[in-house]
Design an enzyme around this catalytic site. Structure first.
Site, short mmCIF file in Angstrom:
data_model
loop_
_atom_site.label_atom_id
_atom_site.label_comp_id
_atom_site.label_asym_id
_atom_site.label_seq_id
_atom_site.Cartn_x
_atom_site.Cartn_y
_atom_site.Cartn_z
N GLU A 1 0.96 -1.05 -0.15
CA GLU A 1 -0.03 -0.14 -0.10
C GLU A 1 0.96 1.33 0.18
O GLU A 1 1.34 1.67 1.06
CB GLU A 1 -0.96 0.06 1.23
CG GLU A 1 -2.07 -1.20 1.33
CD GLU A 1 -3.10 -1.20 0.35
OE1 GLU A 1 -3.08 -0.20 -0.24
OE2 GLU A 1 -3.66 -2.29 0.34
N CYS B 1 -2.49 9.25 2.24
CA CYS B 1 -2.07 8.47 0.89
C CYS B 1 -2.91 8.88 0.08
O CYS B 1 -2.59 9.19 -1.26
CB CYS B 1 -1.95 6.87 1.00
SG CYS B 1 -3.41 6.42 1.77
P1 NAD Z 1 8.07 5.41 4.88
O1 NAD Z 1 8.10 4.66 3.51
O2 NAD Z 1 9.28 6.36 5.03
O3 NAD Z 1 8.09 4.32 5.98
C1 NAD Z 1 7.15 3.31 6.05
C2 NAD Z 1 7.50 2.19 7.20
O4 NAD Z 1 8.63 1.51 6.72
C3 NAD Z 1 7.92 2.61 8.52
O5 NAD Z 1 7.34 1.75 9.64
C4 NAD Z 1 9.41 2.62 8.51
O6 NAD Z 1 10.08 2.36 9.87
C5 NAD Z 1 9.66 1.34 7.66
N1 NAD Z 1 10.99 1.08 7.17
C6 NAD Z 1 11.89 1.88 7.05
N2 NAD Z 1 13.18 1.36 6.62
C7 NAD Z 1 12.66 -0.03 6.65
C8 NAD Z 1 13.61 -1.33 6.13
N3 NAD Z 1 14.88 -1.15 5.63
N4 NAD Z 1 12.69 -2.45 6.09
C9 NAD Z 1 11.43 -2.63 6.62
N5 NAD Z 1 11.04 -1.48 6.81
C10 NAD Z 1 11.26 0.00 6.91
O7 NAD Z 1 6.67 5.79 4.84
P2 NAD Z 1 5.97 7.07 5.88
O8 NAD Z 1 6.59 8.27 5.86
O9 NAD Z 1 5.91 6.44 7.30
O10 NAD Z 1 4.56 7.08 5.35
C11 NAD Z 1 4.02 7.94 4.14
C12 NAD Z 1 4.07 7.26 2.79
O11 NAD Z 1 3.10 6.14 3.07
C13 NAD Z 1 3.54 7.88 1.70
O12 NAD Z 1 4.20 7.59 0.59
C14 NAD Z 1 2.00 7.55 1.71
O13 NAD Z 1 1.34 7.77 0.27
C15 NAD Z 1 2.20 5.96 2.17
N6 NAD Z 1 0.94 5.41 2.45
C16 NAD Z 1 0.12 4.83 1.56
C17 NAD Z 1 -0.90 4.28 1.92
C18 NAD Z 1 -1.65 3.44 1.10
O14 NAD Z 1 -2.70 2.56 1.58
N7 NAD Z 1 -1.53 3.35 -0.33
C19 NAD Z 1 -1.43 4.55 3.54
C20 NAD Z 1 -0.77 5.36 4.20
C21 NAD Z 1 0.43 5.95 3.69
#
Ligand code: NAD
Length: 509
Positions: free
Chosen positions: A266, A300
């Site tokens: 997502e 998102c």
């Molecule tokens: P992000 O990608 O920075 O982080 C997401 C998660 O990934 C966090 O829990 C982070 O700790 C984890 N992470 C970081 N490094 C990792 C690794 N090496 N291995 C595994 N996990 C790791 O995203 P964010 O800034 O928290 O959220 C915003 C983004 O999420 C935006 O792009 C938004 O559009 C998207 N989003 C999408 C949906 C959807 O349903 N499509 C819903 C909510 C948010």
């Protein structure tokens, strides 16, 4: 003062570190991943510290979740549903402080924070019903006296990695469905909002211990590079449901696929509203305002692009500018506020950089884009930028309240501009013209996972399958048949003829 009251109601310690790893129903385990201090984006004050999980702590929790799966899958699905019903009730009781904590730690306004908790409750209700509806199909065999059918089995202990902007609901979308499907869950929350996760885990822990279950819903709050990476590489985790940026999602997808694991992705969106000449102008303006400015542009499904017919562009844009300039910005816990802060100072920098880039591409800033230093360094005014065309910066997701406006002259052109971005999450059309509406919803129309008419891009209900196409990752969560992603399908053939008959009429002597 108010912060302490909220934290206290949820059992979050402000005088010592809060444990970041839990085996569900058994409580916290000792962790060695270092301390993380979580802060309030509104005033920059520290809220509380978390003793983060290390990779070794992850392994301990994952062991417990793996073991628990063997007993949890033996519990009949409707009985698992009963546990989810009780979880939903416990969340109902805690709705107020949980919703307030979201505003405190993430910065979305109170109404949206409480709405997020309501979404958790709703998904629990949905999952309870689903626990009696995990249907398989039966099909007619081409062979005599043979019966064929499909059934769905629990998958295993699954990983759930969540983004900062929905610090509770995204977990619930996954956890409630996974639970009724017979899976156990290991949750790795975003390091920007660990207190939200700990507060929810405490509720889940209480329900598990009261019911005598353990290791069904588990938590490991720790860094992405340690805990997240360990989960991605863990062969015992058959499915990782990841919500976050496209950049991270690519890495998740590649790492999990390399071990033939499954993912539900997502990822980012770049959602547009198309406004046609026949649209109701007030409805369009109000819907766009909520979708573009709500959660300070950090959903998102945030409306990031406005593709408006030239005949109505001037009027709509001037109405929107007026509405933007009257949005009450401030403390998200104050009920009169409509827009809180961005989550970090880095997010403010990204917004400023995007606006500079848009101006270099010929964009005209019509309103917003200022930092409200008197409120604090994370408060900004929402921006509208008129663009001559859809340049590279418009095609990117900037996680901030920027609305890019572009004009079109016929519906085909609008759809071409609409679909010409890498992401494919949510979309909407404002029109009262049947031909336009049907074109937008047809296979020649929006290429997104969500396509709305006369309602904005954000604010989805949990009854439908939620997710998007292209770089949004293709995953589906929540309602409809999204539960199938959390189970494994088995096709069964039973021969009750007493002899051997081969399919395709093969004669094997
Ligand atoms: P992000 O990608 O920075 O982080 C997401 C998660 O990934 C966090 O829990 C982070 O700790 C984890 N992470 C970081 N490094 C990792 C690794 N090496 N291995 C595994 N996990 C790791 O995203 P964010 O800034 O928290 O959220 C915003 C983004 O999420 C935006 O792009 C938004 O559009 C998207 N989003 C999408 C949906 C959807 O349903 N499509 C819903 C909510 C948010």
């Amino acid at each position: 003062m108010r912060a302490n009251e909220i934290l206290e109601k949820l059992g979050i310690h402000t005088d010592r570190s809060n444990p970041g790893a839990f085996v569900g129903g058994k409580g916290p385990i000792k962790t060695g991943g270092g301390e993380l201090v979580s802060g309030n984006p509104s005033d920059g004050e520290d809220l509380a510290a978390v003793a983060q999980a290390s990779s070794d702590d992850y392994a301990k929790v994952a062991d417990a979740a793996y073991d628990s799966f063997r007993s949890w899958r033996m519990v009949p699905a409707p009985v698992r549903g009963e546990a989810v019903r009780l979880l939903g009730n416990a969340l109902r009781e805690m709705k107020e402080p949980l919703g307030d904590l979201i505003s405190l730690e993430m910065g979305k306004i109170r109404a949206e924070g409480h709405g997020e908790v309501q979404e958790m409750i709703d998904i629990c209700d949905l999952a309870v019903g689903m626990s009696r509806q995990l249907y398989g199909k039966s099909m007619h065999s081409e062979r005599h006296r043979h019966r064929m059918y499909e059934q769905w089995h629990p998958l295993g202990s699954i990983g759930v990695i969540t983004s900062f902007n929905f610090p509770m609901a995204v977990w619930a979308w996954n956890a409630a469905i996974a639970m009724v499907c017979g899976d156990t869950v290991i949750w790795k929350p975003s390091s920007r909002v660990p207190l939200c996760a700990i507060a929810v885990q405490k509720v889940a822990d209480r329900i598990q211990s009261e019911l005598g279950y353990s290791g069904v819903l588990n938590l490991v709050a720790g860094s992405g590079s340690m805990v997240g990476q360990s989960m991605l590489e863990d062969e015992r985790v058959p499915l990782v449901s990841f919500t976050g940026s496209c950049r991270m999602g690519r890495r998740v997808s590649e790492t999990v696929a390399a071990r033939f694991g499954r993912t539900i992705l997502e990822l980012g969106g770049n959602n547009a509203a198309v406004v046609a000449p026949s649209a109701d102008p007030e409805l369009a303006a109000d819907s766009i305002l909520f979708a573009a400015v709500g959660t300070a542009g950090q959903r998102c499904t945030t409306n990031r692009r406005l593709i408006v017919h030239s005949e109505v562009a001037e009027e709509l844009v001037s109405t929107l500018v007026g509405k933007y300039e009257s949005v009450a910005i401030g403390d998200p816990l104050d009920d009169s506020t409509l827009m809180g802060p961005l989550v970090t100072v880095d997010a403010v920098e990204e917004m400023k950089n995007a606006l500079d880039w848009a101006k270099k591409d010929g964009g005209e800033l019509l309103t917003g884009g200022e930092v409200l230093e008197d409120l604090g360094p994370r408060f900004v005014t929402p921006a509208i930028v008129r663009m001559p065309e859809q340049t590279e910066i418009v095609r990117r997701e900037t996680f901030a309240p920027i609305l890019y406006v572009m004009e079109y002259s016929n519906i085909e052109e609008a759809i071409r501009i609409h679909n010409d971005v890498p992401q494919g999450l949510s979309s909407c059309l404002f029109s009262r013209d049947l031909i336009e509406v049907e074109t937008f919803l047809s296979h020649m129309g929006s290429d997104c996972g969500i396509a709305n008419v006369n309602t904005g891009t954000s604010g989805a209900e949990i009854g439908g399958a939620f997710g998007g196409e292209k770089e949004t990752g293709g995953g589906r969560e929540s309602g409809s048949d999204a539960w199938k992603g959390y189970m494994r399908r088995q096709t069964c053939t039973i021969n009750f003829s007493g002899g051997m008959e081969l399919a395709q009429g093969i004669d094997f002597g």
